[in-house]
Design an enzyme around this catalytic site. Sequence first.
Site, PDB file in Angstrom:
ATOM      1  N   GLY A   9       0.952  -1.272   0.017  1.00  0.00           N
ATOM      2  CA  GLY A   9      -0.065  -0.059   0.078  1.00  0.00           C
ATOM      3  C   GLY A   9       1.057   1.323   0.072  1.00  0.00           C
ATOM      4  O   GLY A   9       0.496   2.175   0.688  1.00  0.00           O
ATOM      5  N   GLN A  13      -1.842   7.861   1.098  1.00  0.00           N
ATOM      6  CA  GLN A  13      -1.287   8.768   1.747  1.00  0.00           C
ATOM      7  C   GLN A  13      -0.133   8.614   2.498  1.00  0.00           C
ATOM      8  O   GLN A  13       0.888   9.312   2.312  1.00  0.00           O
ATOM      9  CB  GLN A  13      -2.462   9.367   2.613  1.00  0.00           C
ATOM     10  CG  GLN A  13      -2.101  10.896   2.897  1.00  0.00           C
ATOM     11  CD  GLN A  13      -3.049  11.428   4.103  1.00  0.00           C
ATOM     12  OE1 GLN A  13      -3.838  10.554   4.884  1.00  0.00           O
ATOM     13  NE2 GLN A  13      -3.083  12.598   4.708  1.00  0.00           N
ATOM     14  N   ASP A  35       2.159  -1.916  -4.365  1.00  0.00           N
ATOM     15  CA  ASP A  35       0.698  -1.333  -4.339  1.00  0.00           C
ATOM     16  C   ASP A  35      -0.084  -2.236  -5.233  1.00  0.00           C
ATOM     17  O   ASP A  35       0.582  -2.818  -6.355  1.00  0.00           O
ATOM     18  CB  ASP A  35       0.596   0.038  -4.699  1.00  0.00           C
ATOM     19  CG  ASP A  35      -0.548   0.659  -3.937  1.00  0.00           C
ATOM     20  OD1 ASP A  35      -1.650   0.235  -4.086  1.00  0.00           O
ATOM     21  OD2 ASP A  35      -0.652   1.515  -2.983  1.00  0.00           O
ATOM     22  N   ILE A  36      -1.448  -2.148  -5.419  1.00  0.00           N
ATOM     23  CA  ILE A  36      -2.375  -2.663  -6.321  1.00  0.00           C
ATOM     24  C   ILE A  36      -1.970  -2.024  -7.831  1.00  0.00           C
ATOM     25  O   ILE A  36      -2.454  -2.644  -8.769  1.00  0.00           O
ATOM     26  CB  ILE A  36      -3.881  -2.657  -5.780  1.00  0.00           C
ATOM     27  CG1 ILE A  36      -4.670  -3.737  -6.821  1.00  0.00           C
ATOM     28  CG2 ILE A  36      -4.379  -1.429  -5.818  1.00  0.00           C
ATOM     29  CD1 ILE A  36      -5.089  -4.674  -6.024  1.00  0.00           C
ATOM     30  N   ARG A  37      -1.651  -0.815  -7.933  1.00  0.00           N
ATOM     31  CA  ARG A  37      -1.478  -0.303  -9.002  1.00  0.00           C
ATOM     32  C   ARG A  37      -0.117   0.831  -8.993  1.00  0.00           C
ATOM     33  O   ARG A  37       0.221   0.900  -7.774  1.00  0.00           O
ATOM     34  CB  ARG A  37      -2.863   0.945  -9.432  1.00  0.00           C
ATOM     35  CG  ARG A  37      -3.343   1.653  -8.556  1.00  0.00           C
ATOM     36  CD  ARG A  37      -4.163   2.554  -9.112  1.00  0.00           C
ATOM     37  NE  ARG A  37      -5.499   1.650  -9.084  1.00  0.00           N
ATOM     38  CZ  ARG A  37      -6.162   1.366  -7.984  1.00  0.00           C
ATOM     39  NH1 ARG A  37      -6.002   2.041  -6.994  1.00  0.00           N
ATOM     40  NH2 ARG A  37      -7.279   0.453  -8.060  1.00  0.00           N
ATOM     41  N   TYR A 143     -14.783   0.180   9.443  1.00  0.00           N
ATOM     42  CA  TYR A 143     -13.425   0.409   9.675  1.00  0.00           C
ATOM     43  C   TYR A 143     -13.035   0.198  11.248  1.00  0.00           C
ATOM     44  O   TYR A 143     -11.968  -0.628  11.412  1.00  0.00           O
ATOM     45  CB  TYR A 143     -13.217   1.754   9.169  1.00  0.00           C
ATOM     46  CG  TYR A 143     -11.954   2.328   9.063  1.00  0.00           C
ATOM     47  CD1 TYR A 143     -10.601   1.553   8.503  1.00  0.00           C
ATOM     48  CD2 TYR A 143     -11.481   3.508   9.927  1.00  0.00           C
ATOM     49  CE1 TYR A 143      -9.669   2.166   8.552  1.00  0.00           C
ATOM     50  CE2 TYR A 143     -10.379   3.752   9.980  1.00  0.00           C
ATOM     51  CZ  TYR A 143      -9.289   3.407   9.487  1.00  0.00           C
ATOM     52  OH  TYR A 143      -8.057   3.771   9.537  1.00  0.00           O
ATOM     53  N   ILE A 173      -4.488  12.035   9.799  1.00  0.00           N
ATOM     54  CA  ILE A 173      -3.115  12.488   9.235  1.00  0.00           C
ATOM     55  C   ILE A 173      -3.321  13.706   8.025  1.00  0.00           C
ATOM     56  O   ILE A 173      -4.016  13.393   7.067  1.00  0.00           O
ATOM     57  CB  ILE A 173      -2.177  11.325   8.483  1.00  0.00           C
ATOM     58  CG1 ILE A 173      -2.125  10.261   9.555  1.00  0.00           C
ATOM     59  CG2 ILE A 173      -1.046  11.831   8.281  1.00  0.00           C
ATOM     60  CD1 ILE A 173      -1.573  10.605  10.754  1.00  0.00           C
TER      61      ILE A 173
HETATM   62  C1  AKB Z   1     -10.485   8.054   8.708  1.00  0.00           C
HETATM   63  O1  AKB Z   1     -10.813   9.164   8.699  1.00  0.00           O
HETATM   64  O2  AKB Z   1     -11.073   7.282   8.418  1.00  0.00           O
HETATM   65  C2  AKB Z   1      -8.995   7.766   8.825  1.00  0.00           C
HETATM   66  C3  AKB Z   1      -8.635   7.503  10.403  1.00  0.00           C
HETATM   67  C4  AKB Z   1      -9.176   8.515  11.521  1.00  0.00           C
HETATM   68  O3  AKB Z   1      -8.350   6.288  10.591  1.00  0.00           O
HETATM   69  N1  AKB Z   1      -8.280   9.193   8.518  1.00  0.00           N
END
Ligand code: AKB
Length: 312
Positions: A9, A13, A35-37, A143, A173
């Site tokens: 990856g 970013q 990376d994948i591309r 996530y 970030i």
């Molecule tokens: C997101 O906003 O999903 C990420 C994180 C805080 O892990 N930047």
Amino acid sequence: MSDTILIIGACGQIGTELTQKLRDVYGKENVIASDIREGSEEMMTSGPFEILDATDKPGILKIVQKYKVTQVYLMAAMLSATGEKFPHKAWELNMTSLLGVLDLAKEKHIKQVYWPSSIASFGPTSPKINTPQQTVMEPTTVYGISKLAGEHWCNYYHEKYGVDVRSIRYPGIISWKTKPGGGTTDYAVDIYFQATEKKTYECFLTENTRLPMMYMQDAVNATIQIMQADVADIKTRTSYNLAAISFTPKEIAAAIRKYIPEFEISYKEDFRQAIADSWPQVIDDSKAREDWGWAHKFDLDLMTKDMLENLG
Ligand code: AKB
């Protein structure tokens, strides 16, 4: 024997800037980007590069064997906002990639693994101010669920198989080289791009939404620092809280106005507001500071100056 590093990856970013810094530190031949591309010209020409799907364990093993890789930085992930649109895909990418790399370490193909967690592993029932290292964690995004589960997989592989896996819970970030994609904290990057291009920005979070954030240079330094730390100093094998600055859209807009007085911000919240509302506002990272000497350098003003100088 010196370290040979594989970044999975590398074109994202954080991967983009981490790769360049690792190439400076370890020598370009010793840092394999994947990376994948394909990535930017700088990425493709500054050292070895391989096309690689993060969920393809046999494909990762081939590259590990080809270059005699000792460390893997697994940076590929689907972030919070995109993850809510594609929950199964997010789970598949985030978990399959991690378990594949942890298995390669368990099978002794590699010696060390870096895997990023996030403030998203906390949820609405966690304390919002000075969120401790260990506390209630009930994430409400896919996530966040994948990050919390991943943290415990890391700890499990460490406890059960002695895998040297290290992890940080990144805040949002902020950087100018490569834009993030699909996160909730992305507004804090977009705002600088729009401020320099159009002098106005419509924010998808409300003006007083406070979130933990960090400038890229600090994030990259922390990542390399935790990987280089003495093994005895790594006492947390789930993931370390890491903090630098916390601000609201209103506060970042005021910081930008010091350099671009005509800058205007308006607010139109969308589905990302609920995600932001479920996360901590200020993180307590004293464990990372005590255990392996973490210290941030950039505050809101210093970061704003550097962002605008680079984008201007
Ligand atoms: C997101 O906003 O999903 C990420 C994180 C805080 O892990 N930047």
